[in-house]
Design a protein around this motif. Structure first.
Motif, PDB file in Angstrom:
ATOM      1  N   ASP A   1      -3.628  -4.320  -2.915  1.00  0.00           N
ATOM      2  CA  ASP A   1      -3.869  -2.889  -2.796  1.00  0.00           C
ATOM      3  C   ASP A   1      -3.750  -2.196  -4.153  1.00  0.00           C
ATOM      4  OD1 ASP A   1      -1.124  -2.547  -3.323  1.00  0.00           O
ATOM      5  OD2 ASP A   1      -0.625  -2.392  -1.205  1.00  0.00           O
ATOM      6  N   ALA A   2      -4.082  -0.909  -4.169  1.00  0.00           N
ATOM      7  CA  ALA A   2      -4.137  -0.154  -5.417  1.00  0.00           C
ATOM      8  C   ALA A   2      -2.790  -0.103  -6.135  1.00  0.00           C
ATOM      9  CB  ALA A   2      -4.640   1.267  -5.142  1.00  0.00           C
ATOM     10  N   VAL A   3      -1.689  -0.090  -5.402  1.00  0.00           N
ATOM     11  CA  VAL A   3      -0.372  -0.055  -6.041  1.00  0.00           C
ATOM     12  C   VAL A   3      -0.148  -1.331  -6.841  1.00  0.00           C
ATOM     13  CG1 VAL A   3       2.111  -0.049  -5.602  1.00  0.00           C
ATOM     14  CG2 VAL A   3       0.623   1.502  -4.339  1.00  0.00           C
ATOM     15  N   HIS A   4      -0.518  -2.472  -6.277  1.00  0.00           N
ATOM     16  CA  HIS A   4      -0.359  -3.736  -6.991  1.00  0.00           C
ATOM     17  C   HIS A   4      -1.368  -3.861  -8.130  1.00  0.00           C
ATOM     18  CE1 HIS A   4       1.876  -4.816  -3.324  1.00  0.00           C
ATOM     19  NE2 HIS A   4       2.548  -5.613  -4.131  1.00  0.00           N
ATOM     20  N   GLN A   5      -2.593  -3.443  -7.907  1.00  0.00           N
ATOM     21  CA  GLN A   5      -3.640  -3.573  -8.922  1.00  0.00           C
ATOM     22  C   GLN A   5      -3.279  -2.858 -10.209  1.00  0.00           C
ATOM     23  OE1 GLN A   5      -7.130  -2.127  -6.929  1.00  0.00           O
ATOM     24  NE2 GLN A   5      -7.333  -3.955  -5.660  1.00  0.00           N
ATOM     25  N   SER A   6      -2.651  -1.711 -10.106  1.00  0.00           N
ATOM     26  CA  SER A   6      -2.327  -0.948 -11.318  1.00  0.00           C
ATOM     27  C   SER A   6      -1.275  -1.639 -12.178  1.00  0.00           C
ATOM     28  CB  SER A   6      -1.845   0.458 -10.944  1.00  0.00           C
ATOM     29  OG  SER A   6      -0.648   0.400 -10.192  1.00  0.00           O
ATOM     30  N   HIS A   7      -0.572  -2.629 -11.631  1.00  0.00           N
ATOM     31  CA  HIS A   7       0.442  -3.366 -12.381  1.00  0.00           C
ATOM     32  C   HIS A   7      -0.067  -4.705 -12.907  1.00  0.00           C
ATOM     33  CE1 HIS A   7       2.876  -0.559  -9.942  1.00  0.00           C
ATOM     34  NE2 HIS A   7       3.573  -0.468 -11.062  1.00  0.00           N
TER      35      HIS A   7
ATOM     36  N   ALA B   1       8.204 -10.958  -9.421  1.00  0.00           N
ATOM     37  CA  ALA B   1       9.665 -10.878  -9.361  1.00  0.00           C
ATOM     38  C   ALA B   1      10.224  -9.670 -10.109  1.00  0.00           C
ATOM     39  CB  ALA B   1      10.291 -12.162  -9.884  1.00  0.00           C
ATOM     40  N   ASP B   2       9.405  -8.976 -10.900  1.00  0.00           N
ATOM     41  CA  ASP B   2       9.883  -7.762 -11.551  1.00  0.00           C
ATOM     42  C   ASP B   2      10.219  -6.694 -10.516  1.00  0.00           C
ATOM     43  OD1 ASP B   2       9.615  -8.816 -14.114  1.00  0.00           O
ATOM     44  OD2 ASP B   2       7.558  -8.077 -14.323  1.00  0.00           O
ATOM     45  N   CYS B   3       9.502  -6.684  -9.403  1.00  0.00           N
ATOM     46  CA  CYS B   3       9.756  -5.702  -8.343  1.00  0.00           C
ATOM     47  C   CYS B   3      10.349  -6.340  -7.087  1.00  0.00           C
ATOM     48  CB  CYS B   3       8.459  -4.995  -7.955  1.00  0.00           C
ATOM     49  SG  CYS B   3       7.718  -4.071  -9.316  1.00  0.00           S
ATOM     50  N   HIS B   4       9.865  -7.521  -6.749  1.00  0.00           N
ATOM     51  CA  HIS B   4      10.302  -8.215  -5.536  1.00  0.00           C
ATOM     52  C   HIS B   4      11.302  -9.298  -5.909  1.00  0.00           C
ATOM     53  CE1 HIS B   4       7.026  -6.301  -3.309  1.00  0.00           C
ATOM     54  NE2 HIS B   4       6.253  -6.570  -4.342  1.00  0.00           N
TER      55      HIS B   4
ATOM     56  N   GLU C   1       2.923 -17.745 -10.818  1.00  0.00           N
ATOM     57  CA  GLU C   1       1.761 -18.484 -10.335  1.00  0.00           C
ATOM     58  C   GLU C   1       1.965 -18.960  -8.897  1.00  0.00           C
ATOM     59  OE1 GLU C   1       1.045 -21.579 -13.210  1.00  0.00           O
ATOM     60  OE2 GLU C   1       0.543 -20.132 -14.771  1.00  0.00           O
ATOM     61  N   GLN C   2       3.204 -19.359  -8.576  1.00  0.00           N
ATOM     62  CA  GLN C   2       3.500 -19.788  -7.207  1.00  0.00           C
ATOM     63  C   GLN C   2       3.332 -18.628  -6.234  1.00  0.00           C
ATOM     64  OE1 GLN C   2       3.172 -23.062  -7.969  1.00  0.00           O
ATOM     65  NE2 GLN C   2       4.479 -23.279  -6.187  1.00  0.00           N
ATOM     66  N   CYS C   3       3.799 -17.444  -6.605  1.00  0.00           N
ATOM     67  CA  CYS C   3       3.625 -16.263  -5.747  1.00  0.00           C
ATOM     68  C   CYS C   3       2.135 -16.043  -5.462  1.00  0.00           C
ATOM     69  CB  CYS C   3       4.170 -15.003  -6.416  1.00  0.00           C
ATOM     70  SG  CYS C   3       5.948 -14.961  -6.679  1.00  0.00           S
ATOM     71  N   GLN C   4       1.351 -16.073  -6.530  1.00  0.00           N
ATOM     72  CA  GLN C   4      -0.080 -15.803  -6.396  1.00  0.00           C
ATOM     73  C   GLN C   4      -0.811 -16.888  -5.614  1.00  0.00           C
ATOM     74  OE1 GLN C   4      -1.870 -13.570  -9.949  1.00  0.00           O
ATOM     75  NE2 GLN C   4      -0.264 -14.843 -10.858  1.00  0.00           N
ATOM     76  N   SER C   5      -0.313 -18.127  -5.664  1.00  0.00           N
ATOM     77  CA  SER C   5      -0.994 -19.193  -4.933  1.00  0.00           C
ATOM     78  C   SER C   5      -0.906 -18.980  -3.427  1.00  0.00           C
ATOM     79  CB  SER C   5      -0.425 -20.570  -5.320  1.00  0.00           C
ATOM     80  OG  SER C   5       0.870 -20.750  -4.789  1.00  0.00           O
ATOM     81  N   CYS C   6       0.134 -18.292  -2.961  1.00  0.00           N
ATOM     82  CA  CYS C   6       0.279 -18.010  -1.524  1.00  0.00           C
ATOM     83  C   CYS C   6      -0.159 -16.592  -1.158  1.00  0.00           C
ATOM     84  CB  CYS C   6       1.728 -18.203  -1.085  1.00  0.00           C
ATOM     85  SG  CYS C   6       2.308 -19.902  -1.151  1.00  0.00           S
ATOM     86  N   HIS C   7       0.205 -15.629  -1.994  1.00  0.00           N
ATOM     87  CA  HIS C   7       0.008 -14.219  -1.639  1.00  0.00           C
ATOM     88  C   HIS C   7      -1.222 -13.586  -2.270  1.00  0.00           C
ATOM     89  CE1 HIS C   7       3.912 -14.118   0.337  1.00  0.00           C
ATOM     90  NE2 HIS C   7       4.419 -14.742  -0.716  1.00  0.00           N
ATOM     91  N   GLY C   8      -1.863 -14.264  -3.225  1.00  0.00           N
ATOM     92  CA  GLY C   8      -3.026 -13.714  -3.902  1.00  0.00           C
ATOM     93  C   GLY C   8      -2.637 -13.026  -5.200  1.00  0.00           C
ATOM     94  N   ALA C   9      -3.617 -12.809  -6.038  1.00  0.00           N
ATOM     95  CA  ALA C   9      -3.395 -12.171  -7.339  1.00  0.00           C
ATOM     96  C   ALA C   9      -3.230 -10.664  -7.173  1.00  0.00           C
ATOM     97  CB  ALA C   9      -4.566 -12.464  -8.271  1.00  0.00           C
ATOM     98  N   LEU C  10      -2.505 -10.040  -8.101  1.00  0.00           N
ATOM     99  CA  LEU C  10      -2.310  -8.592  -8.047  1.00  0.00           C
ATOM    100  C   LEU C  10      -3.651  -7.858  -8.005  1.00  0.00           C
ATOM    101  CD1 LEU C  10       0.606  -8.148 -10.621  1.00  0.00           C
ATOM    102  CD2 LEU C  10       0.750  -8.091  -8.129  1.00  0.00           C
ATOM    103  N   GLU C  11      -4.620  -8.348  -8.759  1.00  0.00           N
ATOM    104  CA  GLU C  11      -5.930  -7.692  -8.819  1.00  0.00           C
ATOM    105  C   GLU C  11      -6.646  -7.707  -7.466  1.00  0.00           C
ATOM    106  OE1 GLU C  11      -8.284 -11.638 -10.438  1.00  0.00           O
ATOM    107  OE2 GLU C  11      -7.427 -10.215 -11.849  1.00  0.00           O
ATOM    108  N   GLU C  12      -6.239  -8.591  -6.561  1.00  0.00           N
ATOM    109  CA  GLU C  12      -6.853  -8.689  -5.236  1.00  0.00           C
ATOM    110  C   GLU C  12      -6.120  -7.859  -4.187  1.00  0.00           C
ATOM    111  OE1 GLU C  12      -6.359 -12.871  -4.742  1.00  0.00           O
ATOM    112  OE2 GLU C  12      -8.190 -13.361  -5.835  1.00  0.00           O
TER     113      GLU C  12
ATOM    114  N   ALA D   1       3.845   5.704  -3.714  1.00  0.00           N
ATOM    115  CA  ALA D   1       2.789   4.731  -3.468  1.00  0.00           C
ATOM    116  C   ALA D   1       1.484   5.441  -3.150  1.00  0.00           C
ATOM    117  CB  ALA D   1       3.194   3.798  -2.328  1.00  0.00           C
ATOM    118  N   GLU D   2       1.568   6.562  -2.444  1.00  0.00           N
ATOM    119  CA  GLU D   2       0.363   7.300  -2.085  1.00  0.00           C
ATOM    120  C   GLU D   2      -0.306   7.905  -3.314  1.00  0.00           C
ATOM    121  OE1 GLU D   2       3.428   7.889  -0.426  1.00  0.00           O
ATOM    122  OE2 GLU D   2       2.789   6.411   1.057  1.00  0.00           O
ATOM    123  N   SER D   3       0.469   8.481  -4.225  1.00  0.00           N
ATOM    124  CA  SER D   3      -0.134   9.078  -5.419  1.00  0.00           C
ATOM    125  C   SER D   3      -0.668   8.019  -6.365  1.00  0.00           C
ATOM    126  CB  SER D   3       0.863   9.979  -6.148  1.00  0.00           C
ATOM    127  OG  SER D   3       1.916   9.226  -6.712  1.00  0.00           O
TER     128      SER D   3
END
Length: 115
Positions: A71-77, A84-87, A58-69, A110-112
């Motif tokens: 790019d497409a690579v983040h949205q699919s997850h 923190a699973d990736c970063h 929740e802290q990540c999203q409060s600064c960086h935005g939600a995954l759904e908001e 990332a492109e595919s």
């Protein structure tokens, strides 16, 4: 103050920020960079990791935005992973970008993934 003066001050502030060197150097640990901003509490409640990682997510999203908001690579997850699973903040550095093959061994890029 007049609108012109406010606009000029705002423009000067933006230019100064754009021209100033980054405070955070590539290669600096992510956790260290965040701790410099606001201590361990920048990510952890009372400075201690949560049991499930939800508070940190929740802290990540409060600064960086939600995954759904993002790019497409983040949205699919979205709904499957936490930031923190990736970063991994205590094992990654500023500027590190995880790649698809960090988790997937089927040739994804990332492109595919964004098509």
């Amino acid at each position: 103050m007049s609108k012109n003066l406010l606009s000029a001050l705002f423009g000067a502030a933006i230019a100064a920020l754009a021209l100033s060197p980054s405070v955070y150097a590539e290669g600096q640990e992510l956790a260290e960079m965040h701790a410099e901003m606001d201590g361990c509490e920048a990510c952890h409640a009372d400075g201690e990791p949560s049991e499930d990682g939800e508070h940190e997510f929740e802290q990540c999203q409060s600064c960086h935005g939600a995954l759904e908001e993002m790019d497409a690579v983040h949205q699919s997850h979205d709904g499957m992973l936490m930031c923190a699973d990736c970063h991994m903040p205590h094992d990654s550095n500023v500027g590190d970008k995880p790649t698809c093959d960090s988790c997937h061994d089927d040739g994804r890029t990332a492109e595919s993934a964004s098509k």
